[in-house]
Design a protein around this motif. Structure first.
Motif, mmCIF file in Angstrom:
data_model
loop_
_atom_site.group_PDB
_atom_site.id
_atom_site.type_symbol
_atom_site.label_atom_id
_atom_site.label_comp_id
_atom_site.label_asym_id
_atom_site.label_seq_id
_atom_site.Cartn_x
_atom_site.Cartn_y
_atom_site.Cartn_z
ATOM 1 N N HIS A 47 32.569 36.165 31.870
ATOM 2 C CA HIS A 47 32.894 36.151 33.754
ATOM 3 C C HIS A 47 34.303 36.982 33.510
ATOM 4 O O HIS A 47 34.777 38.221 35.067
ATOM 5 C CB HIS A 47 32.609 35.359 34.233
ATOM 6 N N LEU A 48 34.990 36.321 32.785
ATOM 7 C CA LEU A 48 36.936 36.825 33.026
ATOM 8 C C LEU A 48 36.379 38.689 32.442
ATOM 9 O O LEU A 48 37.002 39.166 33.691
ATOM 10 C CB LEU A 48 37.917 36.355 31.893
ATOM 11 N N ARG A 101 38.389 44.744 38.624
ATOM 12 C CA ARG A 101 39.683 45.337 38.766
ATOM 13 C C ARG A 101 40.620 46.418 38.168
ATOM 14 O O ARG A 101 40.531 47.280 39.205
ATOM 15 C CB ARG A 101 40.780 44.151 38.505
ATOM 16 N N ARG A 105 34.826 40.735 35.610
ATOM 17 C CA ARG A 105 36.067 40.947 36.613
ATOM 18 C C ARG A 105 37.430 41.695 36.083
ATOM 19 O O ARG A 105 37.497 42.390 37.268
ATOM 20 C CB ARG A 105 36.732 39.485 36.813
ATOM 21 N N SER A 126 46.202 38.601 31.898
ATOM 22 C CA SER A 126 45.600 37.721 31.661
ATOM 23 C C SER A 126 44.481 37.406 31.049
ATOM 24 O O SER A 126 44.417 35.895 30.465
ATOM 25 C CB SER A 126 45.387 36.595 32.668
ATOM 26 N N SER A 127 44.009 37.576 32.266
ATOM 27 C CA SER A 127 42.156 37.529 31.131
ATOM 28 C C SER A 127 41.826 37.835 29.814
ATOM 29 O O SER A 127 41.036 37.138 29.076
ATOM 30 C CB SER A 127 40.828 38.823 32.537
ATOM 31 N N ALA A 177 43.684 30.599 24.169
ATOM 32 C CA ALA A 177 44.312 29.483 24.288
ATOM 33 C C ALA A 177 42.958 28.313 24.392
ATOM 34 O O ALA A 177 43.519 27.015 24.741
ATOM 35 C CB ALA A 177 45.195 29.552 24.917
ATOM 36 N N ALA A 178 42.198 28.885 25.318
ATOM 37 C CA ALA A 178 41.611 27.679 25.993
ATOM 38 C C ALA A 178 39.800 27.806 25.920
ATOM 39 O O ALA A 178 39.113 27.837 26.234
ATOM 40 C CB ALA A 178 41.380 28.731 27.899
ATOM 41 N N ALA A 195 47.953 42.237 36.108
ATOM 42 C CA ALA A 195 48.716 41.352 35.667
ATOM 43 C C ALA A 195 46.886 40.306 35.376
ATOM 44 O O ALA A 195 47.213 39.895 34.690
ATOM 45 C CB ALA A 195 49.226 40.015 36.556
ATOM 46 N N THR A 196 46.011 40.455 36.251
ATOM 47 C CA THR A 196 44.813 39.559 36.240
ATOM 48 C C THR A 196 44.010 39.550 35.154
ATOM 49 O O THR A 196 43.867 39.309 34.033
ATOM 50 C CB THR A 196 44.393 39.289 37.421
ATOM 51 N N SER A 213 43.110 35.352 22.874
ATOM 52 C CA SER A 213 44.415 34.209 21.984
ATOM 53 C C SER A 213 42.910 32.780 21.456
ATOM 54 O O SER A 213 43.694 32.219 20.965
ATOM 55 C CB SER A 213 45.723 33.682 22.872
ATOM 56 N N LEU A 231 44.181 35.504 27.784
ATOM 57 C CA LEU A 231 43.567 34.114 26.775
ATOM 58 C C LEU A 231 42.091 34.306 26.857
ATOM 59 O O LEU A 231 42.234 33.094 25.586
ATOM 60 C CB LEU A 231 42.800 33.989 28.972
ATOM 61 N N ARG A 255 32.001 32.024 30.053
ATOM 62 C CA ARG A 255 33.447 32.739 30.646
ATOM 63 C C ARG A 255 33.833 33.638 30.314
ATOM 64 O O ARG A 255 34.638 34.248 31.336
ATOM 65 C CB ARG A 255 33.976 30.730 30.347
ATOM 66 N N LYS A 281 50.337 45.475 40.871
ATOM 67 C CA LYS A 281 51.255 44.519 39.409
ATOM 68 C C LYS A 281 49.772 43.176 39.288
ATOM 69 O O LYS A 281 49.829 42.707 38.241
ATOM 70 C CB LYS A 281 52.514 44.223 40.324
ATOM 71 N N SER A 282 49.800 43.070 40.829
ATOM 72 C CA SER A 282 49.015 41.955 41.117
ATOM 73 C C SER A 282 47.022 41.869 39.514
ATOM 74 O O SER A 282 46.803 41.021 39.333
ATOM 75 C CB SER A 282 48.065 41.167 42.099
#
Ligand SMILES: Nc1ncnc2c1ncn2[C@@H]1O[C@H](COP(=O)(O)OP(=O)(O)OP(=O)(O)O)[C@@H](O)[C@H]1O
Ligand SMILES: [Mg+2]
Lengths: 134, 493
Positions: B300-301, B308, B304, B281-282, B290-291, B277-278, B288, B285, B297, B273-274
């Motif tokens: 990098h995300l 994972r 990662r 989210s990446s 949104a950031a 989830a990461t 969208s 993000l 960046r 799950k973790s």
């Protein structure tokens, strides 16, 4: 509203911190980070954040809880709103009550928390505080 | 009626013997004669007994008195009549006291003789009947006793606790296993409530009182143990309930297994799950916006997230292998395998990864090894060595050194993977083979992994009858050593 809002993100998952950092930054927050309870406490005391987002499980199942208690017990950090994020319910066979005594936090969220939700929660808590900008 | 009855006449006077024989033979008896006690005894034994023995008292060699005793020693129901003259009537009385059935005073008429013999035979028939009954009863008693001890033995050999109550709710039987579960010296019968376990007594009483043959089951915690109780009515063939029997089976181990299993499932779920989830989210993000847009960046995300995802895939692979091992579906395909060759392949394969991280990777293989050949599953050994070297690179900071060495260790080929990386405390070292265990500190925080690698390594090594051990010092590095039995050893050479 205040322009200098600062949030401290404490989680041992560096990737999660990076993602949340991006969203908080985009909403105008200054972001401070810590990857364990010890550094987290120092940052909270010295950095004076407006809010703290804290993961329950770090190197031990209770590191987050311990830190929360410590933050509440210290005059320098007692007043800082605390949002706790956890996956404890789904992984460890124990439950807790989100009451002020055992769990001295302002908000309690279950992982995974979409970053936007997290930001909204923090913003709501900050907005509800009396006497902003003191 | 049936076989003719047999009579032995014992007298030292021929006239007397023959006279008696004639009288009795005329009545259809089979008659034999003997001249004294000793001859009579031999006759009695050789013929397998007589229905009646008629004997004189005074005879040479062995008289009537001694004959009585000797006969009774052979057959306690032997029936003996003594013939005696009036003059010795006292002796005759004495003889009856010693076990003779009666006496016939001399002289006697044929009718008198026959009367005595017929009375004697009747008496003898009664005695035999009584003996038969006695024997029958004894045999039955023995049988019952045997049956009872047999079922008691069986009951007591059972590992399950057995409890029987009658229809009044009293315990009438319990086996030894039950006494171990519920120590209770109460003499039986005793009300089932005296056990002090309401759940148990309620259950059996419910079964006893139920109209239709209710069979009830329940899990029961007694002390640190969990029992499965099955209670069923004991019924007569016609259907009347006589009581109930409850069997208590210890399912503690099963329960523990269940808990361990769900803990494992929940850990796996968490491990999946973790990172998911990461990753979610990446990607969310970035897509969208949104950031905002920050190319570096986002890159990098995404890197990662990719890392994972790779870790997740390894996790699933490890899990599948572990499950296969645990369910016995993992079969080693053992062939002659050269350890040096496998290690060299792995080192070559990981050279880029080490170089990328800035960690040196060296191999020392004293070839030719006396016995570097092992009987092993090449893929399994490959994955063991890969896991160890991969860990050494992962947990050694830039500028560190990893050295791999293969050498002889008696009956084993030994592979040592040594690093001068972050190392571990003794407590951490003791747990590295546990499922999902990972050391958590500032140094390991950014290193991806699931904590299943070494679990799998140990399983595979053990399946090869090998050994693995670890030396480690925090801040100074770790050494993992694997020993695998060589073919020379396996063949007993
Ligand atoms: N060479 C080493 N030096 C220091 N610590 C190590 C070393 N090898 C293993 N460890 C510690 O033992 C833990 C368990 O190792 P293991 O290989 O089982 O899992 P992992 O490397 O975390 O994940 P993976 O399942 O992806 O291999 C690691 O998380 C690490 O903390
Ligand atoms: Mg590993």
């Amino acid at each position: 509203m205040n322009t200098e809002r600062k949030v401290l993100l404490i989680d041992d998952d560096a990737d999660l911190v990076a993602i949340n950092e991006a969203v908080f930054a985009a909403r105008g927050f200054t972001v401070d980070k810590a990857y364990n309870g010890k550094v987290g406490f120092e940052r909270a005391r010295d950095g004076k954040p407006d809010a703290i987002v804290l993961d329950v499980m770090m190197s031990t199942n209770s590191e987050g809880f311990d830190l929360a208690r410590r933050l509440r017990g210290d005059d320098a950090t007692r007043g800082i709103p605390l949002v706790m994020v956890t996956s404890v319910n789904s992984t460890v066979p124990f439950t807790y009550e989100p009451d002020g005594v055992f769990l001295p936090v302002d908000r309690f969220l279950e992982k995974p928390v979409p970053p936007e939700t997290l930001v909204h929660e923090v913003e709501r808590i900050l907005a509800s505080l009396p006497g902003t900008g003191s | 009626m049936g076989e003719p009855q047999r009579i032995l006449v014992v007298d030292d006077e021929v006239g007397m013997r023959e006279g008696c024989r004639r009288i009795l033979a005329a009545e259809g008896f089979v008659v034999e004669t003997a001249a004294d006690g000793r001859a009579a005894l031999e006759h009695f034994q050789a013929a397998g007994g007589f229905d009646v023995v008629i004997s004189d008292l005074k005879m040479p060699r062995m008289g009537g008195m001694d004959l009585i005793e000797a006969l009774h020693a052979i057959d306690e129901d032997a029936l003996l009549l003594v013939i005696t003259a009036y003059a010795t009537i006292d002796t005759a009385v004495d003889a009856t006291k010693r076990g003779a059935y009666g006496y016939i005073p001399k002289p006697f008429t044929p009718d008198e003789l026959l009367l005595h013999v017929r009375n004697g035979l009747e008496k003898r028939a009664l005695r035999l009947e009584a003996r038969q009954l006695r024997e029958e009863r004894e045999r039955r008693l023995l049988e019952v006793a045997f049956e009872r001890s047999k079922s008691t033995t069986i009951l007591n050999c059972m590992t399950d606790g057995v409890l029987v109550i009658n229809r009044h709710g009293q315990i009438v039987l319990r086996n030894q296993a039950l006494s171990r579960i519920l120590p209770d010296g109460m003499p039986l019968p005793t009300p089932v409530e005296t056990l002090g376990i309401p759940e148990l007594s309620d259950l059996v009483l419910e079964v006893v009182r139920s109209e239709d043959a209710l069979i009830a089951s329940k899990e029961l915690a007694i002390g640190p143990c969990t029992y499965m109780v099955n209670a069923a009515p004991v019924r007569e063939p016609v259907g009347e309930t006589l009581g109930a029997v409850a069997v208590l089976r210890d399912i503690t181990a099963l329960k523990k297994l269940e808990v361990a299993k769900s803990m494992f499932v929940s850990m796996v779920a968490h491990e999946l799950k973790s990172p998911l989830a990461t990753i979610e989210s990446s990607l969310g993000l970035i897509l969208s916006g949104a950031a905002g847009n920050d190319a570096e960046r986002d890159r990098h995300l995404m890197n990662r997230a990719l890392l994972r995802a790779t870790t997740l895939r390894t996790l699933v692979g490890d899990l599948l292998n572990l499950t296969a091992i645990e369910t016995g579906n993992f079969t080693l395909k053992r062939t002659r395998t050269d350890v040096c060759r496998v290690v060299r392949e792995v080192v070559d394969g990981l050279a880029d990864k080490a170089a990328e991280k800035g960690v040196s990777l060296a191999l020392a293989c004293d070839e030719p090894l006396a016995a570097s050949e092992i009987l092993a599953d090449t893929n399994a050994i490959h994955s063991v060595i890969t896991n160890l070297i991969d860990n050494a690179i992962k947990y050694t900071p830039k500028g560190g050194h990893v050295s791999v060495r293969v050498d002889d260790a008696g009956a084993y080929a030994r592979v040592s993977v040594q690093d001068d990386g972050i190392g571990m405390t003794a407590a951490e070292r003791d747990r590295v083979f546990d499922e999902f265990y990972r050391v958590k500190n500032e140094q390991t925080a950014a290193i991806p992994g699931t904590g299943l690698g070494l679990t799998l390594v140990r399983r595979l090594v053990e399946m090869h009858q090998g050994r693995i051990d670890v030396d480690s010092t925090p801040g100074r590095g770790s050494t993992f050593r694997v020993r695998l039995p060589t073919t020379a050893y396996a063949q007993g050479a």
